[in-house]
Enzyme design. Structure first.
Site, mmCIF file in Angstrom:
data_model
loop_
_atom_site.group_PDB
_atom_site.id
_atom_site.type_symbol
_atom_site.label_atom_id
_atom_site.label_comp_id
_atom_site.label_asym_id
_atom_site.label_seq_id
_atom_site.Cartn_x
_atom_site.Cartn_y
_atom_site.Cartn_z
ATOM 1 N N CYS A 119 -2.413 9.409 -0.470
ATOM 2 C CA CYS A 119 -2.714 8.045 -0.893
ATOM 3 C C CYS A 119 -2.390 7.035 0.212
ATOM 4 O O CYS A 119 -3.155 6.098 0.455
ATOM 5 C CB CYS A 119 -1.920 7.706 -2.149
ATOM 6 S SG CYS A 119 -2.096 8.910 -3.477
ATOM 7 N N SER A 120 -1.269 7.217 0.866
ATOM 8 C CA SER A 120 -0.792 6.265 1.876
ATOM 9 C C SER A 120 -1.391 6.491 3.257
ATOM 10 O O SER A 120 -1.438 5.567 4.066
ATOM 11 C CB SER A 120 0.735 6.356 2.000
ATOM 12 O OG SER A 120 1.349 5.976 0.801
#
Length: 182
Positions: A56-57
């Site tokens: 996600c990051s």
């Protein structure tokens, strides 16, 4: 969710900056409903298992942030990142990611995610209830296109990523633009 479906109508508990407040945490609670995010706009919504997590990051959120202008050129008014995390976590993640274009939506109780059919258990990772990874193009509160990672199930042993990537959504928007022009 299928194209044409109306997205769930829920109220999100958010925290917004309020300069009239003193102290190190100048934020106040603000309730925002689905319509305040989606009514009258064409948006991209993407949801993921958790703020601060590796895929996600590293890929998904930065990819949408970096390509914001390209999305705009394809008629997208806003890009929203949703996760089953509270407003405090989502705001800190947005700050850590230096977001300028993507707005985060905290689905802290998972109500939107549950009603969209995307709430899964991730107890195998110690997460509890979280969102399955997906993206969507939403036009005035209705699903225009849906991009769901394969294998939707509780405690999936992997974290599939690709179908909901910014690149995949952009490919669809480009094809849709060509189709509309023909």
């Amino acid at each position: 969710m299928q194209p044409g479906a109306r997205i769930p109508d829920v109220t999100f508990r958010t925290r917004v900056r309020d300069e009239s407040l003193d102290g190190p945490n100048p934020f106040r609670w603000e309730e925002r409903d689905t319509a305040s995010y989606f009514a009258g706009k064409r948006v991209v919504l993407f949801s993921l298992p958790g703020a601060f997590t590796p895929t996600c990051s590293t890929y998904q959120l930065p990819g949408f942030e970096k390509n914001f202008e390209t999305f705009k050129a394809h008629g997208v008014d806003a890009i929203y990142c949703m996760s089953v995390n509270d407003a405090f976590v989502m705001n800190q993640w947005a700050k850590a990611q230096n977001l300028e274009n993507v707005e985060v939506i905290p689905d802290g109780s998972g109500e939107f995610t549950r009603r969209a059919g995307m709430l899964v258990r991730k107890d195998n990772l110690g997460f509890g209830l979280r969102s399955w990874r997906y993206a969507a193009v939403i036009n005035d509160g209705r699903v225009e296109a849906w991009f769901e990672e394969p294998g939707l199930c509780d405690n999936h042993p992997e974290d599939p990523y690709g179908v909901s990537s910014p690149e995949t959504v952009l490919e669809w928007l480009e094809a849709d633009a060509r189709e509309q022009a023909a």
